[in-house]
Design a protein around this motif. Sequence first.
Motif, PDB file in Angstrom:
ATOM      1  N   GLY A   1      -3.205   2.166  -1.226  1.00 46.88           N
ATOM      2  CA  GLY A   1      -3.005   1.487   0.053  1.00 46.88           C
ATOM      3  C   GLY A   1      -3.459   0.049   0.143  1.00 46.88           C
ATOM      4  N   VAL A   2      -3.735  -0.605  -0.979  1.00 45.75           N
ATOM      5  CA  VAL A   2      -4.263  -1.966  -0.923  1.00 45.75           C
ATOM      6  C   VAL A   2      -3.212  -2.948  -0.405  1.00 45.75           C
ATOM      7  N   ALA A   3      -2.015  -2.950  -0.994  1.00 44.33           N
ATOM      8  CA  ALA A   3      -0.970  -3.877  -0.538  1.00 44.33           C
ATOM      9  C   ALA A   3      -0.605  -3.602   0.920  1.00 44.33           C
ATOM     10  N   THR A   4      -0.541  -2.333   1.290  1.00 42.26           N
ATOM     11  CA  THR A   4      -0.195  -1.990   2.673  1.00 42.26           C
ATOM     12  C   THR A   4      -1.292  -2.444   3.637  1.00 42.26           C
ATOM     13  N   THR A   5      -2.552  -2.370   3.206  1.00 44.89           N
ATOM     14  CA  THR A   5      -3.651  -2.888   4.025  1.00 44.89           C
ATOM     15  C   THR A   5      -3.452  -4.364   4.318  1.00 44.89           C
ATOM     16  N   PHE A   6      -3.145  -5.135   3.281  1.00 37.56           N
ATOM     17  CA  PHE A   6      -2.922  -6.569   3.490  1.00 37.56           C
ATOM     18  C   PHE A   6      -1.741  -6.794   4.432  1.00 37.56           C
ATOM     19  N   GLY A   7      -0.702  -5.978   4.305  1.00 40.56           N
ATOM     20  CA  GLY A   7       0.434  -6.093   5.208  1.00 40.56           C
ATOM     21  C   GLY A   7       0.038  -5.853   6.653  1.00 40.56           C
ATOM     22  N   CYS A   8      -0.749  -4.811   6.898  1.00 37.28           N
ATOM     23  CA  CYS A   8      -1.218  -4.501   8.264  1.00 37.28           C
ATOM     24  C   CYS A   8      -2.022  -5.654   8.848  1.00 37.28           C
ATOM     25  N   LEU A   9      -2.920  -6.222   8.049  1.00 40.62           N
ATOM     26  CA  LEU A   9      -3.762  -7.315   8.540  1.00 40.62           C
ATOM     27  C   LEU A   9      -2.958  -8.593   8.729  1.00 40.62           C
ATOM     28  N   LEU A  10      -1.955  -8.829   7.872  1.00 48.08           N
ATOM     29  CA  LEU A  10      -1.074  -9.990   8.066  1.00 48.08           C
ATOM     30  C   LEU A  10      -0.275  -9.846   9.362  1.00 48.08           C
ATOM     31  N   GLY A  11       0.000  -8.610   9.761  1.00 49.47           N
ATOM     32  CA  GLY A  11       0.718  -8.374  11.004  1.00 49.47           C
ATOM     33  C   GLY A  11      -0.057  -8.829  12.232  1.00 49.47           C
ATOM     34  N   LEU A  12      -1.360  -9.054  12.091  1.00 53.12           N
ATOM     35  CA  LEU A  12      -2.195  -9.499  13.205  1.00 53.12           C
ATOM     36  C   LEU A  12      -2.116 -11.009  13.438  1.00 53.12           C
ATOM     37  N   LEU A  13      -1.499 -11.741  12.517  1.00 47.35           N
ATOM     38  CA  LEU A  13      -1.400 -13.195  12.675  1.00 47.35           C
ATOM     39  C   LEU A  13      -0.786 -13.538  14.031  1.00 47.35           C
ATOM     40  N   PRO A  14      -1.279 -14.581  14.708  1.00 49.84           N
ATOM     41  CA  PRO A  14      -2.145 -15.656  14.219  1.00 49.84           C
ATOM     42  C   PRO A  14      -3.642 -15.332  14.145  1.00 49.84           C
ATOM     43  N   GLU A  15      -4.062 -14.114  14.432  1.00 47.12           N
ATOM     44  CA  GLU A  15      -5.453 -13.716  14.191  1.00 47.12           C
ATOM     45  C   GLU A  15      -5.612 -13.551  12.679  1.00 47.12           C
ATOM     46  N   TYR A  16      -6.159 -14.584  12.051  1.00 47.59           N
ATOM     47  CA  TYR A  16      -6.195 -14.656  10.588  1.00 47.59           C
ATOM     48  C   TYR A  16      -7.486 -14.133   9.982  1.00 47.59           C
ATOM     49  N   ARG A  17      -8.515 -13.951  10.788  1.00 48.23           N
ATOM     50  CA  ARG A  17      -9.830 -13.621  10.226  1.00 48.23           C
ATOM     51  C   ARG A  17      -9.879 -12.287   9.489  1.00 48.23           C
ATOM     52  N   PRO A  18      -9.256 -11.215   9.991  1.00 45.91           N
ATOM     53  CA  PRO A  18      -9.327  -9.953   9.236  1.00 45.91           C
ATOM     54  C   PRO A  18      -8.771 -10.055   7.821  1.00 45.91           C
ATOM     55  N   VAL A  19      -7.551 -10.595   7.682  1.00 51.56           N
ATOM     56  CA  VAL A  19      -6.980 -10.710   6.338  1.00 51.56           C
ATOM     57  C   VAL A  19      -7.731 -11.756   5.526  1.00 51.56           C
ATOM     58  N   GLY A  20      -8.192 -12.816   6.183  1.00 53.72           N
ATOM     59  CA  GLY A  20      -8.951 -13.846   5.468  1.00 53.72           C
ATOM     60  C   GLY A  20     -10.247 -13.305   4.892  1.00 53.72           C
ATOM     61  N   LEU A  21     -10.942 -12.474   5.658  1.00 52.14           N
ATOM     62  CA  LEU A  21     -12.204 -11.909   5.180  1.00 52.14           C
ATOM     63  C   LEU A  21     -11.974 -10.943   4.012  1.00 52.14           C
ATOM     64  N   LEU A  22     -10.890 -10.174   4.084  1.00 48.33           N
ATOM     65  CA  LEU A  22     -10.597  -9.251   2.979  1.00 48.33           C
ATOM     66  C   LEU A  22     -10.209 -10.021   1.726  1.00 48.33           C
ATOM     67  N   VAL A  23      -9.429 -11.084   1.881  1.00 46.88           N
ATOM     68  CA  VAL A  23      -9.067 -11.930   0.729  1.00 46.88           C
ATOM     69  C   VAL A  23     -10.313 -12.530   0.110  1.00 46.88           C
ATOM     70  N   LEU A  24     -11.204 -13.078   0.927  1.00 43.09           N
ATOM     71  CA  LEU A  24     -12.436 -13.676   0.414  1.00 43.09           C
ATOM     72  C   LEU A  24     -13.293 -12.645  -0.318  1.00 43.09           C
ATOM     73  N   ALA A  25     -13.371 -11.442   0.211  1.00 41.68           N
ATOM     74  CA  ALA A  25     -14.155 -10.390  -0.435  1.00 41.68           C
ATOM     75  C   ALA A  25     -13.576 -10.045  -1.807  1.00 41.68           C
TER      76      ALA A  25
ATOM     77  N   ASP B   1      -3.226   7.757 -13.541  1.00 45.61           N
ATOM     78  CA  ASP B   1      -3.642   8.081 -12.174  1.00 45.61           C
ATOM     79  C   ASP B   1      -2.481   8.489 -11.273  1.00 45.61           C
ATOM     80  N   HIS B   2      -1.242   8.361 -11.764  1.00 47.72           N
ATOM     81  CA  HIS B   2      -0.043   8.691 -10.983  1.00 47.72           C
ATOM     82  C   HIS B   2       0.005   7.903  -9.676  1.00 47.72           C
ATOM     83  N   ASN B   3      -0.580   6.726  -9.661  1.00 48.62           N
ATOM     84  CA  ASN B   3      -0.654   5.940  -8.433  1.00 48.62           C
ATOM     85  C   ASN B   3       0.647   5.173  -8.183  1.00 48.62           C
ATOM     86  N   PRO B   4       1.288   5.404  -7.037  1.00 47.72           N
ATOM     87  CA  PRO B   4       2.535   4.702  -6.711  1.00 47.72           C
ATOM     88  C   PRO B   4       2.266   3.336  -6.099  1.00 47.72           C
ATOM     89  N   GLY B   5       1.610   2.486  -6.865  1.00 44.70           N
ATOM     90  CA  GLY B   5       1.241   1.171  -6.360  1.00 44.70           C
ATOM     91  C   GLY B   5       1.902   0.044  -7.119  1.00 44.70           C
TER      92      GLY B   5
END
Length: 200
Positions: free
Chosen positions: A106-130, A38-42
């Motif tokens: 962009g999966v790892a970068t997505t988690f990074g963006c959502l972690l940047g919202l801390l202490p608002e934990y719900r966005p990254v928490g919901l994605l982790v749970l999913a 897939d030539h994916n740089p991930g």
Amino acid sequence: MMRDLQYIVLGYLWGSILFAKVFGMLLKKKDITQETADHNPGTYNAFHNGGFWCGVLTLCADLLKGFLPVHFYLKGDVTTALALVIAAPVIGHVFSLFHHFAGGKGVATTFGCLLGLLPEYRPVGLLVLAFLFFSIVVRIFPHSFRTLVAYGCAEIAMLLFLKNTSILIGFTLILLSVSFRMVTSKEEKKPFEVELLWMR
């Protein structure tokens, strides 16, 4: 407005740096993504074709390029431009300016963006749970379909449990970017399969 624009542009430009390629060249003296279907740089390909340190460095860099712009933006005046600040690093990773607008998933970068919202934990928490739910309880194959379903369910959950419109719009833009990348990927797509935990 100038501060908003700076964070959006810098987030996109930093997101456009595909660190799997960078660390592959530094550690293996080659473009490790060319050895994959897939030539994916991930992160997965960085570990698989570049080795342990290439994988670790790629994962950390991809997380940080999402985390840092959002984290530092929130320390100043926050406007509705937060949505674009959240999405810019992922859009850069998926549509890299430095690689003819082709990039990773962009999966790892997505988690990074959502972690940047801390202490608002719900966005990254919901994605982790999913991701956990569709990796353990209802396991979806292949990984690209699992990612799309997890992102889609996280989006629905955020619509239900979050009231911050900027975060919702930001994640929606991420979802659209990642979905486009997954759907248009040239890798051979395996059939969609579902495996239930209690039927294994």
